[in-house]
Design an enzyme around this catalytic site. Sequence first.
Site, mmCIF file in Angstrom:
data_model
loop_
_atom_site.group_PDB
_atom_site.id
_atom_site.type_symbol
_atom_site.label_atom_id
_atom_site.label_comp_id
_atom_site.label_asym_id
_atom_site.label_seq_id
_atom_site.Cartn_x
_atom_site.Cartn_y
_atom_site.Cartn_z
ATOM 1 N N LEU A 33 0.825 -1.214 0.000
ATOM 2 C CA LEU A 33 0.000 0.000 0.000
ATOM 3 C C LEU A 33 0.858 1.263 0.000
ATOM 4 C CD1 LEU A 33 -2.813 -0.955 2.556
ATOM 5 C CD2 LEU A 33 -2.724 -1.363 0.077
ATOM 6 N N HIS A 37 -3.346 4.227 -2.567
ATOM 7 C CA HIS A 37 -4.370 3.343 -1.976
ATOM 8 C C HIS A 37 -5.092 4.052 -0.830
ATOM 9 C CE1 HIS A 37 -1.395 0.235 -3.518
ATOM 10 N NE2 HIS A 37 -2.522 -0.134 -4.101
ATOM 11 N N GLN A 61 -3.687 -12.729 -12.973
ATOM 12 C CA GLN A 61 -3.520 -11.534 -13.809
ATOM 13 C C GLN A 61 -2.053 -11.303 -14.195
ATOM 14 O OE1 GLN A 61 -5.254 -8.971 -10.559
ATOM 15 N NE2 GLN A 61 -3.841 -7.459 -11.371
ATOM 16 N N ARG A 188 4.968 -0.791 -8.313
ATOM 17 C CA ARG A 188 6.095 -1.218 -9.166
ATOM 18 C C ARG A 188 7.192 -0.156 -9.258
ATOM 19 N NH1 ARG A 188 1.836 -4.235 -12.249
ATOM 20 N NH2 ARG A 188 2.373 -6.418 -11.898
HETATM 21 O O1 PAF Z 1 -5.337 -2.720 -9.405
HETATM 22 C C1 PAF Z 1 -5.026 -3.709 -8.702
HETATM 23 O O2 PAF Z 1 -4.342 -3.599 -7.693
HETATM 24 C C2 PAF Z 1 -5.508 -5.098 -9.116
HETATM 25 O O3 PAF Z 1 -5.543 -5.227 -10.494
HETATM 26 C C3 PAF Z 1 -6.870 -5.473 -8.495
HETATM 27 C C4 PAF Z 1 -7.979 -4.553 -8.968
HETATM 28 C C5 PAF Z 1 -6.772 -5.427 -6.979
HETATM 29 C C6 PAF Z 1 -7.254 -6.902 -8.898
HETATM 30 O O4 PAF Z 1 -6.304 -7.815 -8.479
#
Ligand code: PAF
Length: 292
Positions: A33, A37, A61, A188
Amino acid sequence: MTIVRTVEAARTWAADRRRSGARLALVPTMGALHAGHLAHVQAARQRADAVALSVFVNPTQFGPGEDLERYPRDLDRDGALSAAAGVDLLFAPSPRDMYPGGQTGVAVDVGAVGTVLEGKHRPTHFRGVATVVCKLLAVFVPDIATFGQKDAQQVVVVRHVVREMLLPVEIVCIPTVRDPDGLALSSRNAYLTAEQRRAAPVLRRALLEAEAMVRAGERRGAAVEEVLRAVLSSERLAQTDYALAVSAEDLRPAVVLQGRILLVAAARFGATRLLDNTCLDVGPDGVSAALP
Ligand code: PAF
């Protein structure tokens, strides 16, 4: 703040809140975070009575060779930041909890909005995002869920999925939070070397220059894209993946700039890919800032 690790516990917490008449917000995250966030949590607090934040590094993903293994994970730190920001429930499930049938089980196909831009470089990415977002929405059934502007295509994809799957949730887009030099906050960014970090704000500079052209009256998408690419290529350490003007509704190329448009750019700094965008409402009477 309560911390739960299982779907069952999260479901029970959310059902109890809904039963007592509370308006529920979900902030989905992959952890690590940062202030971006925390802006989601603040926006969620303003719009809801109870805020749940999920921390789950979603394996589906990530493509082969991407950073799934080394993605930063620090649940203690995320917990402390969440509690201080006013999160009521932190949900940190395991992959087995989220994918009881394994990762090759049921998946959500998002169609054309998931195959352009990021989808060209990461062909399975949005299927993974849409699948985990649907699962999280099924667990919490929140009134609202927040997604960040930096990942504008993700916002478009999630809105599309919510509409098509008839999910009763409002998607709230939270404006990008930036470092003082303009770099969009991202977990990142931690991968960048000091030299790459100094180079990375070129993304923001390119977008601001392109935005200034649109504000000055340029309406040709190709002309704006040319400037985006030129500014990006002036930075030796940036390898441009794409720099485009698209419709903010469906991500199709914006040949003529009108309505809600997105100027989007993705570039690699070494092995680290960074994204940024600006969203504009281009009307007959002028140009104003917008959100995807
Ligand atoms: O944006 C992100 O952090 C991710 O793509 C999410 C929406 C939490 C889904 O894993």
